[in-house]
Motif scaffolding. Structure first.
Motif, short mmCIF file in Angstrom:
data_model
loop_
_atom_site.label_atom_id
_atom_site.label_comp_id
_atom_site.label_asym_id
_atom_site.label_seq_id
_atom_site.Cartn_x
_atom_site.Cartn_y
_atom_site.Cartn_z
N VAL A 132 -4.69 -1.63 -4.21
CA VAL A 132 -3.46 -1.98 -3.74
C VAL A 132 -3.28 -3.50 -4.20
CG1 VAL A 132 -2.32 -2.83 -1.52
CG2 VAL A 132 -3.63 -0.53 -1.48
N ARG A 142 7.27 5.79 4.64
CA ARG A 142 5.85 5.75 4.66
C ARG A 142 5.52 4.45 5.18
NH1 ARG A 142 4.65 5.91 -0.71
NH2 ARG A 142 5.14 8.22 -0.60
N ILE A 152 -2.42 3.35 7.56
CA ILE A 152 -2.39 2.70 6.38
C ILE A 152 -3.37 1.66 6.65
CG2 ILE A 152 -1.67 1.59 4.35
CD1 ILE A 152 0.79 3.22 4.47
N ALA A 203 1.66 11.30 1.03
CA ALA A 203 1.70 10.84 -0.27
C ALA A 203 3.27 11.26 -0.58
CB ALA A 203 0.84 11.35 -1.00
N ILE A 258 0.47 4.30 -2.84
CA ILE A 258 0.29 5.82 -2.27
C ILE A 258 1.09 6.65 -3.12
CG2 ILE A 258 0.31 7.57 -0.44
CD1 ILE A 258 -0.56 5.31 1.24
N LEU A 294 -0.16 7.10 -6.98
CA LEU A 294 -1.45 7.49 -7.16
C LEU A 294 -1.64 8.92 -7.28
CD1 LEU A 294 -3.69 5.09 -5.10
CD2 LEU A 294 -3.55 5.02 -7.38
N PHE A 307 -9.68 1.37 -2.24
CA PHE A 307 -8.31 1.60 -1.93
C PHE A 307 -7.74 0.04 -1.77
CE2 PHE A 307 -4.77 2.26 1.09
CZ PHE A 307 -3.92 2.71 0.13
N ALA A 356 0.74 -1.30 0.07
CA ALA A 356 0.05 0.00 -0.09
C ALA A 356 1.01 1.47 0.00
CB ALA A 356 -0.86 0.03 1.24
N ALA A 357 2.01 1.33 0.68
CA ALA A 357 2.82 2.42 0.79
C ALA A 357 3.56 2.69 -0.50
CB ALA A 357 3.99 2.21 1.86
N ILE A 359 -6.21 9.12 -3.57
CA ILE A 359 -5.53 8.60 -2.11
C ILE A 359 -6.50 8.94 -1.29
CG2 ILE A 359 -3.88 8.99 -0.81
CD1 ILE A 359 -1.94 9.71 -3.11
N LEU A 376 -4.73 9.42 4.23
CA LEU A 376 -3.37 9.03 3.73
C LEU A 376 -2.53 10.16 2.93
CD1 LEU A 376 -3.91 5.31 3.04
CD2 LEU A 376 -3.17 6.31 5.19
N ARG A 377 -3.31 11.18 2.41
CA ARG A 377 -2.70 12.41 1.57
C ARG A 377 -1.46 12.87 2.26
NH1 ARG A 377 -8.40 14.69 -0.74
NH2 ARG A 377 -9.02 12.78 -1.84
#
Length: 476
Positions: free
Chosen positions: A109, A87, A95, A80, A64, A67, A105, A60-61, A72, A76-77
């Motif tokens: 991922v 992250r 996350i 980014a 991010i 994207l 989301f 997922a990191a 996002i 989590l923005r």
């Protein structure tokens, strides 16, 4: 059901029986009441294993950072722009909840994982994990893809990880036991060697103690003989002290006799000195009488011949001005023009010169655009350097009428700052300073005011324009 391979990265999958859409249009896992007649969603019996959670957060990191900002999740923005490893390490606790709650989301991922590990994703979707695959990677893919029976894969991975952890812990314990056994054997060997060493030291100590006892006996015998010898020496010293006291008494008696004879001799010498002094006084009186007689005779001859009282002295040959004629005192640097650039340099070389400066006249000529406080500080600092270079006495005069309140001044060494009193101008204070100097001392007044320059000339001081001082300070 449509295959996951047909989805592109970032697209939302089609609606599934166990999903619903919120009013905003995003896909989420249905956490409300189950639909009657539908299969209940699969759920884990406990939290994800730490290794699986770490793997899911890493995938997922990485996504991010790739994207667009509008795709996002809002929570989590803020992360980014971080580096992916940072992250995953520091934003994992943010996350993981989003992955659990935001199905859209999580699908993105999963697509990211599909692109990076297609074979693993294909095997997980088919429901059979590869035999040699990492259990944590299989469980992470199952958690993200959510195929039928995914919880079974996660639980199997959990069991495998626990078995691996138990096996690793057992191997570590076995290694620890073996190491402790080796340490115990080494300790036993060391203990045996230490016992042998201590027995050897004990035998050596016993031998040393026997030797010390023998030496102690010898020392005691020697000490006893030494005490006997000390008693004999003490008796001998006492006899010698008695003899010395008798000799000292005889010496004191002889010293008193010699002091009496010395006093008699000193009395005789003093009597002889007095007799000689009396004879010498008679000779001095006779000599003085003869000298007075000769002086009186010489004065009588001078009066008889009318001779002058004394001849000319060397100082009489030196010319001097006539006291009845008006005198003229030359001003310092009179031969130079007031605009000559060398004038101020020549004046500052005079011994004990006193430089008196019309402060505001100089500052308004050189930098009048500054406030008065800045003008004063700039001039006084520059005068400090001039005083240090030339050794001249420097006095800077400012008009006190320009001040609204007392001004704290800390002039540098060699610079004196004066403000005129209420009702007095700076020009008048400059005149007082010039008149206070003794006649003959070189005094230089720096001002472009013609009245100040004329007053300085009348007081036998040398005026100099402000431009010369500003040029000299700029050169310094």
């Amino acid at each position: 059901m449509r295959s996951f391979h047909a989805w592109k990265a970032g697209e939302v999958p089609p609606r599934a029986p166990n999903r619903n859409r919120d009013p905003g249009g995003s896909t989420i896992i249905d956490s409300g009441p189950e639909t009657p007649g539908a299969d209940p969603p699969e759920r884990l019996g406990g939290p994800l294993p730490e290794a699986v959670r770490h793997r899911v957060v890493e995938v997922a990191a990485e996504l991010i950072g790739a994207l667009p900002m509008d795709r996002i999740p809002p929570t989590l923005r803020p992360f980014a722009r971080w580096e992916p490893r940072k992250r995953a390490r520091h934003a994992g606790r943010h996350i993981a909840p989003v992955l659990e709650k935001d199905a859209e989301f999580r699908v993105r991922v999963a697509e990211r994982l599909r692109e990076s590990e297609p074979e693993l994703v294909e095997a997980v979707e088919s429901g059979a994990a590869p035999p040699l695959a990492d259990p944590a990677a299989v469980a992470a893919a199952a958690y993200l893809l959510r195929p039928p029976g995914w919880t079974r894969l996660v639980e199997a991975a959990r069991a495998e990880l626990e078995r691996s952890a138990d096996a690793a812990e057992g191997a570590a314990l076995e290694r620890r036991v073996a190491a402790l056994q080796r340490e115990l054997a080494a300790a036993r060997e060391a203990r045996s060697a230490e016992l042998d060493r201590l027995r050897a030291e004990l035998r050596a100590a016993k031998a040393e103690i026997a030797d010390l006892r023998r030496r102690l006996h010898e020392e005691r015998m020697g000490h006893k003989a030494a005490r006997e010898r000390m008693r004999e020496l003490a008796a001998e010293v006492e006899r010698e002290h008695a003899a010395a006291r008798e000799a000292s008494a005889a010496a004191d008696k002889e010293l008193r006799r010699l002091r009496a004879r010395l006093a008699e001799a000193e009395a005789g010498v003093e009597l002889a000195r007095r007799s000689a002094r009396a004879g010498r006084n008679v000779d001095d009186v006779r000599l003085r009488m003869l000298l007075d007689t000769l002086i009186d005779a010489a004065q009588g001859v001078r009066r008889e011949l009318a001779l002058p009282s004394m001849i000319d002295r060397p100082a009489d040959a030196v010319g001097a001005g006539d006291p009845h004629e008006p005198t003229y005192r030359a001003l310092p640097g009179r031969a130079l023009s007031d605009q000559d650039p060398k004038l101020l340099d020549r004046l500052l070389t005079l011994p004990q010169v006193h430089l008196i400066i019309d402060g505001y006249n100089v500052t308004k000529t050189g930098y009048g655009e500054l406030p008065l406080a800045d003008q004063r500080n700039r001039l006084v600092r520059a005068l400090g350097g001039l005083a240090a270079q030339t050794g001249a006495e420097v006095t800077c005069v400012f008009d006190g009428a320009e001040l609204d309140a007392p001004v704290p001044m800390h002039p540098p060494r060699g610079v004196r700052v004066r403000f005129s009193r209420p009702g007095q101008t700076a020009d008048e204070l400059i005149g007082e300073l010039v008149r206070a100097e003794p006649p003959g001392r070189p005094v230089v007044v720096v001002s472009s005011d013609q009245e100040v320059a004329d007053a300085a000339r009348r007081a036998e001081a040398r005026p100099a324009p402000s431009t010369l001082l500003l040029r000299r300070l700029g050169r310094a």
